[in-house]
Each structure stands twice: as C-alpha cells, then as structure tokens.
Design a protein around this motif. Sequence first.
Motif, PDB file in Angstrom:
ATOM      1  N   ASN A  35      64.926 -27.886  26.852  1.00 46.35           N
ATOM      2  CA  ASN A  35      63.879 -27.418  27.776  1.00 46.35           C
ATOM      3  C   ASN A  35      64.318 -26.091  28.391  1.00 46.35           C
ATOM      4  OD1 ASN A  35      62.034 -26.974  29.833  1.00 46.35           O
ATOM      5  ND2 ASN A  35      61.871 -29.136  30.364  1.00 46.35           N
ATOM      6  N   ASP A  51      61.442 -40.102  27.328  1.00 45.37           N
ATOM      7  CA  ASP A  51      60.016 -39.881  27.609  1.00 45.37           C
ATOM      8  C   ASP A  51      59.759 -38.429  27.993  1.00 45.37           C
ATOM      9  OD1 ASP A  51      59.295 -42.532  27.176  1.00 45.37           O
ATOM     10  OD2 ASP A  51      59.848 -43.094  29.224  1.00 45.37           O
ATOM     11  N   SER A  52      60.793 -37.773  28.520  1.00 46.86           N
ATOM     12  CA  SER A  52      60.653 -36.373  28.925  1.00 46.86           C
ATOM     13  C   SER A  52      61.999 -35.672  28.817  1.00 46.86           C
ATOM     14  CB  SER A  52      60.119 -36.275  30.358  1.00 46.86           C
ATOM     15  OG  SER A  52      61.039 -36.847  31.271  1.00 46.86           O
ATOM     16  N   ASN A  88      57.295 -36.598  22.866  1.00 45.19           N
ATOM     17  CA  ASN A  88      56.683 -37.606  21.996  1.00 45.19           C
ATOM     18  C   ASN A  88      57.216 -37.390  20.582  1.00 45.19           C
ATOM     19  OD1 ASN A  88      55.146 -39.395  20.536  1.00 45.19           O
ATOM     20  ND2 ASN A  88      53.157 -38.568  21.162  1.00 45.19           N
ATOM     21  N   SER A  96      55.712 -24.705  30.641  1.00 43.50           N
ATOM     22  CA  SER A  96      56.412 -25.619  29.746  1.00 43.50           C
ATOM     23  C   SER A  96      56.850 -24.850  28.500  1.00 43.50           C
ATOM     24  CB  SER A  96      55.495 -26.783  29.355  1.00 43.50           C
ATOM     25  OG  SER A  96      56.141 -27.646  28.452  1.00 43.50           O
ATOM     26  N   ALA A 148      59.283 -30.026  33.589  1.00 44.97           N
ATOM     27  CA  ALA A 148      59.713 -31.065  32.653  1.00 44.97           C
ATOM     28  C   ALA A 148      58.758 -31.112  31.461  1.00 44.97           C
ATOM     29  CB  ALA A 148      59.769 -32.413  33.353  1.00 44.97           C
ATOM     30  N   TYR A 149      59.307 -31.430  30.292  1.00 44.17           N
ATOM     31  CA  TYR A 149      58.508 -31.489  29.066  1.00 44.17           C
ATOM     32  C   TYR A 149      58.296 -32.946  28.668  1.00 44.17           C
ATOM     33  CZ  TYR A 149      57.340 -31.210  24.109  1.00 44.17           C
ATOM     34  OH  TYR A 149      56.738 -31.372  22.896  1.00 44.17           O
ATOM     35  N   ASP A 150      57.033 -33.344  28.468  1.00 39.82           N
ATOM     36  CA  ASP A 150      56.701 -34.703  28.024  1.00 39.82           C
ATOM     37  C   ASP A 150      57.006 -34.827  26.535  1.00 39.82           C
ATOM     38  OD1 ASP A 150      55.820 -35.453  30.549  1.00 39.82           O
ATOM     39  OD2 ASP A 150      53.771 -34.755  30.170  1.00 39.82           O
ATOM     40  N   ASN A 184      64.071 -32.798  30.882  1.00 34.83           N
ATOM     41  CA  ASN A 184      64.097 -32.066  32.147  1.00 34.83           C
ATOM     42  C   ASN A 184      64.493 -30.604  31.933  1.00 34.83           C
ATOM     43  OD1 ASN A 184      63.407 -34.354  33.692  1.00 34.83           O
ATOM     44  ND2 ASN A 184      65.543 -35.041  33.666  1.00 34.83           N
TER      45      ASN A 184
END
Length: 230
Positions: A162, A198-199, A171, A126, A167-169, A201
């Motif tokens: 990204n 939410d993420s 927040n 990630s 995929a990066y979560d 890609n």
Amino acid sequence: MKDEKEVKVSAYKQIWFWVAIVCIVIALIGVIIGGSSQSKLSEANKKISSIKKSVSEGNEINKKFESYMRDNVPDYSSYASDAAQAVIEGSTTKTSDSSTTESSEPKSEELSFGQSSDFGSESGDSKIEVTIISASIDQSIELSDDAPSGSKALVVEISVKNIGNSAYDFNIQDFKAYSSDGNVLNFDSNTYENTMPDSVNIGQTVKVKAYFEATDGGPFSVTFADGTWK
C-alpha cells in the motif's frame, strides 16, 4: 264587423311589438359580444406589440454589444466564429464522445513475472504496488473437492504494497489466471486455507498465494486490473 277588425289590428300590433322587442334584444347581444371580442383583440394586439418591442430592443442591444466587441477586442470576429463552430461540433459529438469514453477498455500493461506495477483509484487516495512473483504448478497442493478430475494446482504468488493515503480493501479474487490457450482458470476455494488479509494498511506489504485449477502445464498468465503478467 268593425269590432272584429279592431281586434285583428290590435293583435297585429302586439305581434309586431314583440318582434321589435326581440330584434332589439338580439341587437344588444350582438353589440355586447362584439364589444367583448374587440376588447380581447385589442388586448392581444397590445401584447404582440409589446413582444415585438422587446425583440427589437434585444436586437438593438445585441448590435451594440457586437459593435463594442469588434471595436475593443482584437480578432473578435475570428474568435466568435471559432467559438460558434466549437459549440456546434461539441453538441454533435458530445454523446458519441461520452459513450466512447465509457465503453473504451483500459490500456493493458504487459509485465513479466517478478515485475511490479502501481494501481490507484481516480481520487488518488488509494494506491498499491502489485507484483506477481510467480505462477507455477505445485503437485503437492491439494485442490478442493469441486475441482475437475485431473486438475493441478496452479499457485500464484502475489505481493501487494500500500503506497497510498488510505487503507486498501483486499480481495484475492480480483486476480485472474489464464491457461496457455487464453481460457480463464477456475479459482480454487482452498486458497482461503492460507492467511488472507481483508485490507492492506498504509505502508504495509502483504504476500499471499492463490490457487487456480489448471488442466495443462502452461505457460500461464495472470491479470490484475489492466496489468497482465506472463
């Protein structure tokens, strides 16, 4: 009278007979116990002798090993001494080193608004490129009802790309804003009225805005992980 003496003699004989029997029994018990103790002592001595023999053989093997290493390994004595010292120092510093590693804070990276910086996980799968584009007051933005009276909306524009292999979560509350005197500004829930992923890609870039409740006119700073934008 003669019969009376004979009776007494007979009684004495019986008494001495039983005394002799008791003495013999006691002697037999003593022999048995003594023999058992002697047997246990003998067995213990055999075990001790066996242990001593094993230790002696171990010492002999160690001496042969040391002799072989000195004859066949250049500077073996110096190497062995250094290795022993390293083991001693390692055992005494291991706890303090690990605690220092765990408690030490990551080195902060200072950037200017508009600059980008990469952040990744320890596994390396990630990885994202983060840019804090700007952080400025926007009087037209309405804050939530929970915002303190007199608060103004600090709008932070953020870009996240990204560049990793997974995929990066995402927040939005991982980003923090600070006032000019270094106090943390409250995150405003009206931020979620904006489109918020939410993420992120692989290869995707998202741009979002976060609202914070400011009570002065700045200058402000924004942080993410160990990066600080001013």
